[in-house]
Design an enzyme around this catalytic site. Structure first.
Site, PDB file in Angstrom:
ATOM      1  N   GLU A 185       0.833  -1.207   0.000  1.00 44.86           N
ATOM      2  CA  GLU A 185       0.000   0.000   0.000  1.00 44.86           C
ATOM      3  C   GLU A 185       0.866   1.255   0.000  1.00 44.86           C
ATOM      4  O   GLU A 185       1.921   1.285   0.641  1.00 44.86           O
ATOM      5  CB  GLU A 185      -0.869   0.016   1.270  1.00 44.86           C
ATOM      6  CG  GLU A 185      -1.870  -1.104   1.285  1.00 44.86           C
ATOM      7  CD  GLU A 185      -2.402  -1.431   2.678  1.00 44.86           C
ATOM      8  OE1 GLU A 185      -3.595  -1.752   2.784  1.00 44.86           O
ATOM      9  OE2 GLU A 185      -1.623  -1.369   3.641  1.00 44.86           O
ATOM     10  N   ASP A 206      -7.173  -4.935   8.849  1.00 40.40           N
ATOM     11  CA  ASP A 206      -6.794  -3.697   8.164  1.00 40.40           C
ATOM     12  C   ASP A 206      -6.740  -3.858   6.654  1.00 40.40           C
ATOM     13  O   ASP A 206      -5.992  -3.178   5.975  1.00 40.40           O
ATOM     14  CB  ASP A 206      -5.443  -3.183   8.706  1.00 40.40           C
ATOM     15  CG  ASP A 206      -4.316  -4.184   8.511  1.00 40.40           C
ATOM     16  OD1 ASP A 206      -4.581  -5.294   8.029  1.00 40.40           O
ATOM     17  OD2 ASP A 206      -3.162  -3.849   8.835  1.00 40.40           O
TER      18      ASP A 206
HETATM   19  P1  NAD Z   1       3.012 -10.862  13.045  1.00 41.82           P
HETATM   20  O1  NAD Z   1       2.841 -11.832  11.935  1.00 41.82           O
HETATM   21  O2  NAD Z   1       4.384 -10.547  13.523  1.00 41.82           O
HETATM   22  O3  NAD Z   1       2.163 -11.362  14.314  1.00 41.82           O
HETATM   23  C1  NAD Z   1       0.849 -11.801  14.226  1.00 41.82           C
HETATM   24  C2  NAD Z   1       0.592 -12.808  15.341  1.00 41.82           C
HETATM   25  O4  NAD Z   1      -0.789 -13.154  15.314  1.00 41.82           O
HETATM   26  C3  NAD Z   1       1.390 -14.110  15.166  1.00 41.82           C
HETATM   27  O5  NAD Z   1       2.152 -14.356  16.316  1.00 41.82           O
HETATM   28  C4  NAD Z   1       0.298 -15.161  14.937  1.00 41.82           C
HETATM   29  O6  NAD Z   1       0.633 -16.433  15.478  1.00 41.82           O
HETATM   30  C5  NAD Z   1      -0.881 -14.532  15.665  1.00 41.82           C
HETATM   31  N1  NAD Z   1      -2.193 -15.036  15.266  1.00 41.82           N
HETATM   32  C6  NAD Z   1      -2.664 -15.283  14.006  1.00 41.82           C
HETATM   33  N2  NAD Z   1      -3.930 -15.737  14.073  1.00 41.82           N
HETATM   34  C7  NAD Z   1      -4.276 -15.772  15.398  1.00 41.82           C
HETATM   35  C8  NAD Z   1      -5.445 -16.128  16.091  1.00 41.82           C
HETATM   36  N3  NAD Z   1      -6.534 -16.580  15.447  1.00 41.82           N
HETATM   37  N4  NAD Z   1      -5.461 -16.009  17.436  1.00 41.82           N
HETATM   38  C9  NAD Z   1      -4.354 -15.571  18.112  1.00 41.82           C
HETATM   39  N5  NAD Z   1      -3.208 -15.222  17.497  1.00 41.82           N
HETATM   40  C10 NAD Z   1      -3.162 -15.312  16.151  1.00 41.82           C
HETATM   41  O7  NAD Z   1       2.273  -9.538  12.585  1.00 41.82           O
HETATM   42  P2  NAD Z   1       2.398  -8.070  13.194  1.00 41.82           P
HETATM   43  O8  NAD Z   1       3.443  -7.297  12.496  1.00 41.82           O
HETATM   44  O9  NAD Z   1       2.412  -8.152  14.690  1.00 41.82           O
HETATM   45  O10 NAD Z   1       1.004  -7.451  12.707  1.00 41.82           O
HETATM   46  C11 NAD Z   1      -0.198  -7.913  13.275  1.00 41.82           C
HETATM   47  C12 NAD Z   1      -1.379  -7.348  12.500  1.00 41.82           C
HETATM   48  O11 NAD Z   1      -1.468  -5.936  12.713  1.00 41.82           O
HETATM   49  C13 NAD Z   1      -1.299  -7.554  11.000  1.00 41.82           C
HETATM   50  O12 NAD Z   1      -2.553  -8.009  10.552  1.00 41.82           O
HETATM   51  C14 NAD Z   1      -0.982  -6.182  10.446  1.00 41.82           C
HETATM   52  O13 NAD Z   1      -1.468  -6.014   9.143  1.00 41.82           O
HETATM   53  C15 NAD Z   1      -1.704  -5.318  11.460  1.00 41.82           C
HETATM   54  N6  NAD Z   1      -1.202  -3.942  11.557  1.00 41.82           N
HETATM   55  C16 NAD Z   1      -2.100  -2.950  11.694  1.00 41.82           C
HETATM   56  C17 NAD Z   1      -1.682  -1.640  11.830  1.00 41.82           C
HETATM   57  C18 NAD Z   1      -2.695  -0.553  12.057  1.00 41.82           C
HETATM   58  O14 NAD Z   1      -2.318   0.628  12.009  1.00 41.82           O
HETATM   59  N7  NAD Z   1      -3.932  -0.868  12.320  1.00 41.82           N
HETATM   60  C19 NAD Z   1      -0.322  -1.338  11.790  1.00 41.82           C
HETATM   61  C20 NAD Z   1       0.602  -2.374  11.682  1.00 41.82           C
HETATM   62  C21 NAD Z   1       0.146  -3.686  11.567  1.00 41.82           C
END
Ligand code: NAD
Length: 361
Positions: A70, A241
């Site tokens: 994005e 997101d």
């Molecule tokens: P990451 O892959 O490092 O961590 C995600 C974690 O979620 C993993 O440890 C995984 O095992 C766990 N997980 C997946 N499905 C699960 C479930 N059903 N129950 C419990 N745990 C589960 O990713 P990250 O960098 O920590 O990002 C997390 C999320 O946040 C992503 O979806 C990313 O797109 C989003 N994000 C949003 C923003 C925002 O501004 N809103 C900013 C950054 C990241």
């Protein structure tokens, strides 16, 4: 509200300050991670308070089955900023990050960049700062306990920002991968929060006044079902997101007061995509500006449907740009051609050969 304009000194024109991952870590260590996030939160609040001066549009995505890239541009009429960011939930299986990013801040008067920086670490810092800022207005007063579901790259930053800005002392952590929760607990040892690793999401939310969901999966997941969420809590929903990528059961949304960054983008990407566009939501900037109410009662469920908006990255870029003269942790990037005669660009190329560069054989 007046915000200090970006200062572009004549000597700056010859190079662009570049913050590598290494230097970003140095900058964070120089001020401390919590001070850094508080600083970003202050800049986000300042910029949200002058919401109307910004150019706003939903971010521009390129989707693949594996994830999304994005572009997130915005401008306040004097300064332009953009972030390049990806979200690839399957990446961690191959040892890659789910989210990476970089960004640029430019002087709109000359078009010259004044900052080029990594934004993988900066995104985690700004997302946590943004969540904690919203929670200051929305979470129950005196909250001490936060459940965090999804214990990946973003989660440590979320916990530390909520500790620093909300006074959270108890973290209840759940992840489908217990190793992720163990890593989180290890990193937060001696940080001032007590981490309890939980076996189920139901266990994690037990006694929590704040529930943060920050999981990564490219599908409509149901991390929280309706019966799990009691009255009076604040939900900080960070992981949903993208179109078709949500974390909460729709019924929770119907019981909640929903707060969003920019409704046009949130309706495409956030939990809000599960509802009609005309369902009432409150824009956070209005709450910060005192034009709309945040939490109004003890029983209310408040939901911050976070997707990440360009103005937050603009604020984070401004914060880093202002920090650099103090820390000096950047490199001078040779990104701008600087011929003696601005129109003699080709002459500069010719002279560079004379000055010693040989043509490839
Ligand atoms: P990451 O892959 O490092 O961590 C995600 C974690 O979620 C993993 O440890 C995984 O095992 C766990 N997980 C997946 N499905 C699960 C479930 N059903 N129950 C419990 N745990 C589960 O990713 P990250 O960098 O920590 O990002 C997390 C999320 O946040 C992503 O979806 C990313 O797109 C989003 N994000 C949003 C923003 C925002 O501004 N809103 C900013 C950054 C990241």
């Amino acid at each position: 509200m007046s915000v200090k304009p970006i200062n572009l000194l004549p000597s700056d024109l010859a190079y662009v300050p570049f913050v590598s991952v290494d230097n970003m870590m140095r900058n964070v260590r120089a001020v401390g991670v919590e001070t850094f996030m508080r600083g970003i939160a202050d800049y986000i609040e300042q910029d949200f308070l002058r919401w109307e001066s910004f150019d706003k549009k939903p971010r521009i995505p390129a989707h693949a089955p594996q994830g999304v890239i994005e572009l997130m541009p915005t401008s306040d009429g004097k300064t332009f900023g953009f972030k390049y960011v990806n979200g690839h939930p399957g990446n961690t299986r191959d040892g890659l990050q789910t989210v990476t990013g970089f960004g640029v801040l430019s002087n709109l008067m000359t078009g010259y960049p004044v900052l080029f920086t990594e934004m993988t670490i900066l995104t985690a810092l700004r997302t946590a700062a943004n969540s904690a800022l919203a929670a200051k207005y929305l979470a129950p007063k005196g909250s001490t306990t936060m459940a965090i579901i999804g214990n990946g790259a973003q989660s440590d930053f979320q916990c530390l920002a909520f500790k620093d800005m909300l006074g959270i002392t108890e973290i209840r952590a759940y992840d489908i991968d217990c190793g992720a929760s163990l890593r989180l607990a290890r990193n937060l040892a001696n940080s001032g929060v007590n981490v309890t690793i939980c076996k189920t999401p139901e266990d994690a939310i037990e006694g929590a006044q704040i529930i943060t969901t920050v999981t990564a999966d490219k599908k409509s997941a149901t991390i929280l079902t309706d019966n799990m969420v009691g009255t009076g809590v604040h939900i900080n929903a960070v992981g949903g997101d993208c179109p078709g990528k949500t974390e909460l059961h729709r019924d929770i949304l119907l019981r909640s007061d929903i707060f969003v960054e920019f409704p046009d983008q949130t309706h495409i990407e956030g939990e809000f995509q599960q509802l009609d566009r005309d369902h009432p939501v409150t824009e956070l900037w209005q709450v910060y500006a005192g034009k709309a109410e945040g939490r109004t009662s003890q029983d209310q469920i408040t939901l911050f449907d976070s997707v990440g908006f360009a103005i937050e990255d603009f604020a984070a870029l401004r914060y880093v740009r202002d920090l650099l003269p103090r820390t000096g942790h950047f490199e001078k990037l040779d990104l701008l051609a600087d011929p003696d005669d601005p129109r003699d660009l080709y002459g500069m190329v010719l002279r560079s050969a004379v000055n010693g560069d040989n043509q490839a054989a």
